[in-house]
Structure formats: structure tokens, C-alpha cells
Design a protein around this motif. Sequence first.
Motif, PDB file in Angstrom:
ATOM      1  N   UNK A   2       7.562  20.415  10.060  1.00  0.00           N
ATOM      2  CA  UNK A   2       7.996  21.465  10.981  1.00  0.00           C
ATOM      3  C   UNK A   2       7.694  22.836  10.388  1.00  0.00           C
ATOM      4  N   UNK A   3       7.601  23.838  11.249  1.00  0.00           N
ATOM      5  CA  UNK A   3       7.181  25.168  10.810  1.00  0.00           C
ATOM      6  C   UNK A   3       8.074  25.738   9.709  1.00  0.00           C
ATOM      7  N   UNK A   4       9.346  25.348   9.727  1.00  0.00           N
ATOM      8  CA  UNK A   4      10.286  25.870   8.720  1.00  0.00           C
ATOM      9  C   UNK A   4       9.942  25.440   7.310  1.00  0.00           C
ATOM     10  N   UNK A   5       9.139  24.380   7.174  1.00  0.00           N
ATOM     11  CA  UNK A   5       8.849  23.830   5.851  1.00  0.00           C
ATOM     12  C   UNK A   5       7.397  24.029   5.418  1.00  0.00           C
ATOM     13  N   UNK A   6       6.590  24.662   6.257  1.00  0.00           N
ATOM     14  CA  UNK A   6       5.164  24.776   5.934  1.00  0.00           C
ATOM     15  C   UNK A   6       4.952  25.514   4.619  1.00  0.00           C
ATOM     16  N   UNK A   7       5.565  26.668   4.456  1.00  0.00           N
ATOM     17  CA  UNK A   7       5.344  27.450   3.234  1.00  0.00           C
ATOM     18  C   UNK A   7       5.781  26.675   1.996  1.00  0.00           C
ATOM     19  N   UNK A   8       6.922  26.001   2.072  1.00  0.00           N
ATOM     20  CA  UNK A   8       7.415  25.227   0.927  1.00  0.00           C
ATOM     21  C   UNK A   8       6.494  24.059   0.618  1.00  0.00           C
ATOM     22  N   UNK A  59      -0.501  21.147   7.545  1.00  0.00           N
ATOM     23  CA  UNK A  59      -0.798  21.631   8.892  1.00  0.00           C
ATOM     24  C   UNK A  59       0.454  21.865   9.697  1.00  0.00           C
ATOM     25  N   UNK A  60       0.281  22.455  10.865  1.00  0.00           N
ATOM     26  CA  UNK A  60       1.386  22.692  11.793  1.00  0.00           C
ATOM     27  C   UNK A  60       1.440  21.621  12.866  1.00  0.00           C
ATOM     28  N   UNK A  61       2.545  21.588  13.593  1.00  0.00           N
ATOM     29  CA  UNK A  61       2.735  20.595  14.641  1.00  0.00           C
ATOM     30  C   UNK A  61       2.423  21.135  16.039  1.00  0.00           C
ATOM     31  N   UNK A  62       2.267  22.444  16.152  1.00  0.00           N
ATOM     32  CA  UNK A  62       2.045  23.053  17.458  1.00  0.00           C
ATOM     33  C   UNK A  62       1.773  24.529  17.244  1.00  0.00           C
ATOM     34  N   UNK A  63       1.279  25.210  18.263  1.00  0.00           N
ATOM     35  CA  UNK A  63       1.124  26.657  18.201  1.00  0.00           C
ATOM     36  C   UNK A  63       1.097  27.235  19.606  1.00  0.00           C
TER      37      UNK A  63
END
Length: 239
Positions: free
Chosen positions: A33-39, A52-56
Motif C-alpha cells: 500500500x502507498x503508506x509503506x512504499x517509502x519504507x 511498485x504501487x497498487x494504483x494511481x
Amino acid sequence: MNGLRSSIDTVEKVLEGLTPALTDKIDVLICPPATLIASCVAAVTGSAIAIGGQNLHARASGAFTGSISAEMLADLGARYVILGHSERRAYHHETDNGVHAKALGARRAGLCGIICVGETEDEREEGRTLDIVRAQLGLGVPKGATAADTVLAYEPVWAIGTGKTPSTADIAEVHASLRDMLGTMVGKTEADKIRILYGGSVKAKNARELMAVENVDGALVGGASLVAEDFLGICAAYS
């Protein structure tokens, strides 16, 4: 929609479990999920794992509260993004034209879009599988698609999270049809380079058989990706 900060441990376990011999053969991508991408990007820096991301949102910026753009994903270190996943289509009413716009957005920001196609159980029973997935492909994939900016994923909706899977013959038929249609869209040489993943109840126990099907270039893993050992078991199908 799974994962908290503590879930980074799962990513680290996957990283620890991937041997050089295996990462020489496969590409490994995790789409949190986007909240964890940077970590997650920080956790796998310097490794063979991509994030990668799940959506945009198709637009680069604007008054779209709660949305995330391709540029935002890229800024976090993401390299791929899933587009048109069956759950987005079913629960958020995403359309093929919308997927097309998002694919253009991904390309604009230098991301590789993983465009998902797949039929429902009713559509399969009506004998419309190939018509449905080819229509989704034809509308969703932008002109000029290449292996560098596009991956396809066939995910029969009725197989996701149900434990059911199509026969290997059925999967081969769909993937061959998608490859053929890609050839008419981007030319055979480029079409042969574009990866077509299979997704839908992929598990360690069936991964080797599924990944051996002609024109299946990898797996789009759902529930089994939440447990490091299960995900690594799927990766091991290529060992």
C-alpha cells in the motif's frame, strides 16, 4: 489493503530468503500500500527487489483529494504500478478507458504499468473469456507500448482468493490470445518481449505447474504474498 509498518519484517524476510542463484533468473516486485512504499524502498535498496504501487490517478497533480499520482509514486522510489486490478474494477467501477489513461500517466512518470485483464465466472460460463480479455487489452494498453513500460497480467476474477484455478490449457489459450493481439498492436517483435503474468490463487504448491505454461512469464501474487515463506515458495518455482 493489508500491511502496517510492522509488515516491513515480511519484506525483509523475503529479501533474506532470495538467493543469488534465484535472483539471477527472476525479477521480484513487491507492491505494498502507498503508506509503506517509502519504507519498503529503503528496506530493499541495493537488492534485486523492486517496489511498485497498487494504483494511481491519471493526472500528475490537482484537486483530487486522497489520490496519488504516478509522479508521487516515482518520487517515493516506486518503479512499477498495478493498473485495472479486478478489485479496482469491481469495487471502484474502473473502466478500460480509465485504465488506459492511468497507463499513460504511468508512462509519463517513467513507471512500468502492470495492466490487469480478466473475466468473471458468468462471462467464462457464457464462453466470452477471450472476447472480454481482448477487449480489455485493446482499450487499456496505450499505443506505442513496449516491454519497458508495459506488463500484462491475466487474472480470472473468479479465481482470485477462491482457491480455484483455470486448467493449464485454459491459461495457455488466454495467454496465447493476448500475445497474438499484442502482436497486432505493437508488432510481433515487441509483443514477444512484453511479459504476461498469471494471477489467481497462485500458491507455492501450484506455482511450478502454472509458471511452466507457454506464454506465462511470471505470477501476479495476491494473498500468498502476505507470508514471506509462501511468497518465497512461489519464487522457488523457477529454481
